[in-house]
Motif scaffolding. Structure first.
Motif, PDB file in Angstrom:
ATOM      1  N   GLY A   1     -67.289  38.422  19.649  1.00  0.00           N
ATOM      2  CA  GLY A   1     -65.955  38.944  19.928  1.00  0.00           C
ATOM      3  C   GLY A   1     -65.533  40.023  18.945  1.00  0.00           C
ATOM      4  O   GLY A   1     -64.793  40.944  19.306  1.00  0.00           O
ATOM      5  N   VAL A   2     -65.995  39.935  17.705  1.00  0.00           N
ATOM      6  CA  VAL A   2     -65.687  40.975  16.716  1.00  0.00           C
ATOM      7  C   VAL A   2     -66.332  42.288  17.147  1.00  0.00           C
ATOM      8  O   VAL A   2     -65.710  43.354  17.082  1.00  0.00           O
ATOM      9  CB  VAL A   2     -66.152  40.554  15.303  1.00  0.00           C
ATOM     10  CG1 VAL A   2     -66.027  41.706  14.315  1.00  0.00           C
ATOM     11  CG2 VAL A   2     -65.351  39.348  14.821  1.00  0.00           C
TER      12      VAL A   2
ATOM     13  N   ASP B   1     -64.569  45.858  18.221  1.00  0.00           N
ATOM     14  CA  ASP B   1     -64.899  47.170  17.660  1.00  0.00           C
ATOM     15  C   ASP B   1     -65.105  48.212  18.754  1.00  0.00           C
ATOM     16  O   ASP B   1     -64.725  49.373  18.593  1.00  0.00           O
ATOM     17  CB  ASP B   1     -66.132  47.075  16.761  1.00  0.00           C
ATOM     18  CG  ASP B   1     -65.847  46.372  15.440  1.00  0.00           C
ATOM     19  OD1 ASP B   1     -64.661  46.229  15.069  1.00  0.00           O
ATOM     20  OD2 ASP B   1     -66.815  45.969  14.777  1.00  0.00           O
ATOM     21  N   VAL B   2     -65.675  47.795  19.881  1.00  0.00           N
ATOM     22  CA  VAL B   2     -65.817  48.711  21.019  1.00  0.00           C
ATOM     23  C   VAL B   2     -64.424  49.097  21.536  1.00  0.00           C
ATOM     24  O   VAL B   2     -64.161  50.265  21.832  1.00  0.00           O
ATOM     25  CB  VAL B   2     -66.675  48.090  22.143  1.00  0.00           C
ATOM     26  CG1 VAL B   2     -66.711  48.996  23.369  1.00  0.00           C
ATOM     27  CG2 VAL B   2     -68.091  47.804  21.649  1.00  0.00           C
TER      28      VAL B   2
ATOM     29  N   LYS C   1     -69.095  40.673   7.779  1.00  0.00           N
ATOM     30  CA  LYS C   1     -70.164  39.666   7.853  1.00  0.00           C
ATOM     31  C   LYS C   1     -70.432  39.259   9.296  1.00  0.00           C
ATOM     32  O   LYS C   1     -71.581  39.027   9.681  1.00  0.00           O
ATOM     33  CB  LYS C   1     -69.798  38.441   7.020  1.00  0.00           C
ATOM     34  CG  LYS C   1     -69.876  38.698   5.532  1.00  0.00           C
ATOM     35  CD  LYS C   1     -69.435  37.488   4.735  1.00  0.00           C
ATOM     36  CE  LYS C   1     -69.440  37.817   3.254  1.00  0.00           C
ATOM     37  NZ  LYS C   1     -68.859  36.743   2.438  1.00  0.00           N
ATOM     38  N   GLN C   2     -69.384  39.184  10.098  1.00  0.00           N
ATOM     39  CA  GLN C   2     -69.548  38.845  11.507  1.00  0.00           C
ATOM     40  C   GLN C   2     -70.316  39.943  12.244  1.00  0.00           C
ATOM     41  O   GLN C   2     -71.197  39.658  13.056  1.00  0.00           O
ATOM     42  CB  GLN C   2     -68.185  38.596  12.168  1.00  0.00           C
ATOM     43  CG  GLN C   2     -67.490  37.336  11.697  1.00  0.00           C
ATOM     44  CD  GLN C   2     -68.203  36.092  12.174  1.00  0.00           C
ATOM     45  OE1 GLN C   2     -69.273  35.740  11.687  1.00  0.00           O
ATOM     46  NE2 GLN C   2     -67.617  35.423  13.146  1.00  0.00           N
ATOM     47  N   ARG C   3     -69.993  41.198  11.949  1.00  0.00           N
ATOM     48  CA  ARG C   3     -70.734  42.312  12.562  1.00  0.00           C
ATOM     49  C   ARG C   3     -72.214  42.248  12.168  1.00  0.00           C
ATOM     50  O   ARG C   3     -73.097  42.453  12.999  1.00  0.00           O
ATOM     51  CB  ARG C   3     -70.145  43.645  12.117  1.00  0.00           C
ATOM     52  CG  ARG C   3     -68.806  43.955  12.688  1.00  0.00           C
ATOM     53  CD  ARG C   3     -68.267  45.299  12.181  1.00  0.00           C
ATOM     54  NE  ARG C   3     -66.868  45.409  12.489  1.00  0.00           N
ATOM     55  CZ  ARG C   3     -65.879  45.222  11.614  1.00  0.00           C
ATOM     56  NH1 ARG C   3     -66.147  44.970  10.340  1.00  0.00           N
ATOM     57  NH2 ARG C   3     -64.629  45.315  12.000  1.00  0.00           N
TER      58      ARG C   3
ATOM     59  N   VAL D   1     -61.635  38.220  19.569  1.00  0.00           N
ATOM     60  CA  VAL D   1     -62.568  37.354  18.850  1.00  0.00           C
ATOM     61  C   VAL D   1     -62.927  36.139  19.697  1.00  0.00           C
ATOM     62  O   VAL D   1     -64.057  35.655  19.652  1.00  0.00           O
ATOM     63  CB  VAL D   1     -61.987  36.947  17.477  1.00  0.00           C
ATOM     64  CG1 VAL D   1     -62.854  35.915  16.789  1.00  0.00           C
ATOM     65  CG2 VAL D   1     -61.806  38.173  16.590  1.00  0.00           C
ATOM     66  N   THR D   2     -62.001  35.687  20.514  1.00  0.00           N
ATOM     67  CA  THR D   2     -62.269  34.503  21.330  1.00  0.00           C
ATOM     68  C   THR D   2     -62.465  34.801  22.821  1.00  0.00           C
ATOM     69  O   THR D   2     -62.649  33.874  23.606  1.00  0.00           O
ATOM     70  CB  THR D   2     -61.127  33.474  21.170  1.00  0.00           C
ATOM     71  OG1 THR D   2     -59.889  34.093  21.515  1.00  0.00           O
ATOM     72  CG2 THR D   2     -61.068  32.941  19.746  1.00  0.00           C
ATOM     73  N   MET D   3     -62.446  36.056  23.207  1.00  0.00           N
ATOM     74  CA  MET D   3     -62.560  36.398  24.633  1.00  0.00           C
ATOM     75  C   MET D   3     -63.900  35.972  25.231  1.00  0.00           C
ATOM     76  O   MET D   3     -63.964  35.569  26.385  1.00  0.00           O
ATOM     77  CB  MET D   3     -62.341  37.881  24.860  1.00  0.00           C
ATOM     78  CG  MET D   3     -60.910  38.287  24.752  1.00  0.00           C
ATOM     79  SD  MET D   3     -60.745  40.066  25.054  1.00  0.00           S
ATOM     80  CE  MET D   3     -58.985  40.248  24.868  1.00  0.00           C
ATOM     81  N   LEU D   4     -64.950  36.089  24.468  1.00  0.00           N
ATOM     82  CA  LEU D   4     -66.269  35.665  24.952  1.00  0.00           C
ATOM     83  C   LEU D   4     -66.541  34.210  24.569  1.00  0.00           C
ATOM     84  O   LEU D   4     -67.062  33.435  25.370  1.00  0.00           O
ATOM     85  CB  LEU D   4     -67.364  36.571  24.392  1.00  0.00           C
ATOM     86  CG  LEU D   4     -67.270  38.043  24.783  1.00  0.00           C
ATOM     87  CD1 LEU D   4     -68.345  38.858  24.086  1.00  0.00           C
ATOM     88  CD2 LEU D   4     -67.354  38.225  26.290  1.00  0.00           C
TER      89      LEU D   4
END
Length: 176
Positions: A91-92, A96-97, A43-45, A132-135
């Motif tokens: 961040g998700v 994935d990258v 869902k986040q993607r 997930v929280t890096m950005l």
């Protein structure tokens, strides 16, 4: 209950080999994603894909080109600083990258005394990244992070924990 019996029970409670400390979990606890976690990530993607299609005309592709797409989202300020869910969705996509660049990584649930998080962990280790929280942590305070720089620094950090490649090859995590 007699005073003697009550005191004896209290004494046993203090010297009991079954102290509460032995029932505390040993942190960190790293587990497989549940179906709910996998669904949440999907869902986040989709949230980021919808955002980028509508505002930049670019879909999320699941490869390094997504770094440019994420940078456009950051530069155009398409996500409000207080929209925690969408900020973390970025961040998700970043994670994935990272997964496409390093096959030794996998999504896991990482739990410690602070709580439960979705993380990218090196297979069969407790070494994890929290993309997930890096950005989102940077953006919620008004910064405009350089997405490629965040990506490269995180990948170099995790790359240092991986076993060496055969024949002296070097891992390179350049965005292109």
């Amino acid at each position: 209950m007699s005073k003697w019996l009550r005191n004896a029970l209290l004494l046993l409670a203090f010297i009991s080999p079954f102290s509460s400390a032995q029932f505390e979990p040993q942190y960190p606890i790293i587990e497989e994603l549940s179906w709910t976690d996998s669904s949440y990530l999907a869902k986040q993607r989709a949230r980021v894909d919808r955002l980028t299609r509508e505002n930049t005309g670019t879909p999320i592709r699941g490869d390094k080109t997504d770094l440019n797409t994420l940078q456009r989202v950051v530069d155009r300020e398409l996500v409000a600083n207080d929209d925690k869910l969408t900020l973390q969705a970025l961040g998700v996509v970043l994670a994935d990258v990272m997964l496409t660049a390093e096959p030794a990584l996998e999504w896991k649930i990482y739990e410690d005394k602070r709580g439960r998080s979705r993380a990218l962990c090196i297979k069969d280790t407790q070494d994890c990244l929290f993309p997930v929280t890096m950005l989102s942590r940077r953006m919620k305070v008004g910064l405009k992070p350089d997405v490629k720089k965040v990506y490269v620094e995180a990948m170099e950090l995790v790359g240092a924990q991986l076993p060496p490649l055969p024949y002296g090859e070097k891992r390179e995590y350049l965005p292109y």
